[in-house]
Design a protein around this motif. Sequence first.
Motif, PDB file in Angstrom:
ATOM      1  N   MET A  64      40.769  32.893  32.574  1.00 31.26           N
ATOM      2  CA  MET A  64      39.410  32.841  33.088  1.00 31.26           C
ATOM      3  C   MET A  64      39.530  33.809  34.169  1.00 31.26           C
ATOM      4  N   SER A  65      40.636  33.701  35.155  1.00 33.54           N
ATOM      5  CA  SER A  65      40.989  34.193  36.408  1.00 33.54           C
ATOM      6  C   SER A  65      41.327  35.838  36.211  1.00 33.54           C
ATOM      7  N   GLY A  66      41.984  35.965  35.099  1.00 30.86           N
ATOM      8  CA  GLY A  66      42.310  37.505  34.630  1.00 30.86           C
ATOM      9  C   GLY A  66      40.962  38.324  34.109  1.00 30.86           C
ATOM     10  N   LEU A  67      40.062  37.846  33.463  1.00 30.37           N
ATOM     11  CA  LEU A  67      38.999  38.230  32.986  1.00 30.37           C
ATOM     12  C   LEU A  67      37.923  38.466  34.136  1.00 30.37           C
ATOM     13  N   ALA A  68      37.902  37.428  34.921  1.00 31.98           N
ATOM     14  CA  ALA A  68      36.892  37.609  36.211  1.00 31.98           C
ATOM     15  C   ALA A  68      37.454  38.786  36.910  1.00 31.98           C
ATOM     16  N   PHE A  69      38.714  38.740  37.340  1.00 27.16           N
ATOM     17  CA  PHE A  69      39.231  39.801  38.232  1.00 27.16           C
ATOM     18  C   PHE A  69      39.107  41.323  37.784  1.00 27.16           C
ATOM     19  N   GLU A  70      39.140  41.626  36.536  1.00 25.73           N
ATOM     20  CA  GLU A  70      39.379  42.975  36.220  1.00 25.73           C
ATOM     21  C   GLU A  70      37.929  43.518  35.849  1.00 25.73           C
ATOM     22  N   SER A  71      37.130  42.644  35.264  1.00 29.37           N
ATOM     23  CA  SER A  71      35.752  42.905  34.889  1.00 29.37           C
ATOM     24  C   SER A  71      34.688  42.714  36.166  1.00 29.37           C
ATOM     25  N   GLY A  72      35.050  41.649  37.017  1.00 28.81           N
ATOM     26  CA  GLY A  72      34.211  41.547  37.992  1.00 28.81           C
ATOM     27  C   GLY A  72      34.611  42.272  39.418  1.00 28.81           C
ATOM     28  N   GLY A  73      35.857  42.610  39.620  1.00 30.80           N
ATOM     29  CA  GLY A  73      36.382  43.332  40.888  1.00 30.80           C
ATOM     30  C   GLY A  73      36.632  42.344  41.941  1.00 30.80           C
ATOM     31  N   LEU A  74      37.532  43.073  42.896  1.00 35.68           N
ATOM     32  CA  LEU A  74      38.368  42.316  43.808  1.00 35.68           C
ATOM     33  C   LEU A  74      37.476  42.392  45.374  1.00 35.68           C
ATOM     34  N   SER A  75      38.101  41.694  46.283  1.00 39.65           N
ATOM     35  CA  SER A  75      37.402  42.244  47.646  1.00 39.65           C
ATOM     36  C   SER A  75      38.553  41.891  48.663  1.00 39.65           C
ATOM     37  N   VAL A  76      38.364  41.031  49.886  1.00 41.99           N
ATOM     38  CA  VAL A  76      39.199  40.794  50.895  1.00 41.99           C
ATOM     39  C   VAL A  76      40.289  40.236  50.509  1.00 41.99           C
ATOM     40  N   SER A  77      40.476  39.077  49.644  1.00 39.06           N
ATOM     41  CA  SER A  77      41.587  38.265  49.496  1.00 39.06           C
ATOM     42  C   SER A  77      42.824  39.052  48.904  1.00 39.06           C
ATOM     43  N   HIS A  78      42.397  39.910  47.979  1.00 34.38           N
ATOM     44  CA  HIS A  78      43.497  40.777  47.224  1.00 34.38           C
ATOM     45  C   HIS A  78      43.759  41.958  48.182  1.00 34.38           C
TER      46      HIS A  78
END
Length: 356
Positions: free
Chosen positions: A239-253
């Motif tokens: 879930m985490s992998g699919l969410a970050f690649e297709s959803g995008g990242l922000s401040v945390s990363h």
Amino acid sequence: MIVFGAPRRYVQGPGVLGDIGKELGAIGKSAVFIADERVMKMCGETVRQSAEAEGVALTLMPFGGEVTYDEIARIVARIGDAPTDIVISAGGGKTIDTGKIVARDIGAHFVSVPTVASNDSPTSHIAVIYDDQHKLVGVEENRGNPELVLVDTDIIIKAPIELLSAGVGDALVKVFEVEQCIGAGGKNVFGAGSPLTALALARACYTTVRENLVGAYAAHAKGKPNAAFEALVEAAVLMSGLAFESGGLSVSHGMTRGLSAVPGVATALHGHQVAYGLLVQLELENRDPQFMADMREFYRAAKLPLKLSELGADQASNSTVQTIAELSAAAAHMKKFAREITANDIAEAIGRIEAA
């Protein structure tokens, strides 16, 4: 335009490594298996026997321990012109990311076999490259997501709780980052808009982590996977992998740019770094005290860092905070936020976290 990317096939459960040959046989007839010494002893023979039983020739390839451009070039040179349909990487994020770019450079399919659930690297097509001092120096892309991700939870549960905790941290942050990225009109890892599917996955990931943490940690203590443990691993890896690649990242990363430049903190697990980064993001979002108190309580239960000292910093001096703030403010992910973020904003947020 929206883009959603994912592995072709994901397999998870107790003992599934023993059947990897059947999966490999559907992909190709020759493979290289990359792993460090510990993982090679743990998994190498099982993979070899399973592969050869299905007519897949396997070459064992030792991994040097750090995901660097030199290590990638070394492995590519050792493979040389030998026919290689598949590159398999087994281990943690460093080994897996190395294998992605080796596969890209020799034109092979890629298979990831995580032996820990410490981050979501196994499902993604990107690789984070470091130098020998583990300072982040680049991000590379494979031609696509893995052909196969195989997760044997009998192996995952034997890894130290600190590694599972890091996976919890990496998964926990995704919903907050995806929501910010979408709200700011940012692009996902594929350079496109974020589909609603990714946002739904990010929210499901957060809920799954929160609901299953206690049961999963109890299973880990007993050394036997249960339903909660399977759910937590699925959240941390898939879930985490699919969410970050297709959803995008922000401040945390984005915070990893600064955190990885601080001695001590630089060697902290990625999931612990981004978990601290989430605290910064939540401060920048002006979350209310009740929300922050609840999150801190969860961090304690999950064994996540609440202070820079828990990440390995000698002290949260002004110079350390300023270094983190200035480098992090320059990260591209920082632009995927509701407002412009300055180094001073980040420094002030860190100050509030450290004073809490």
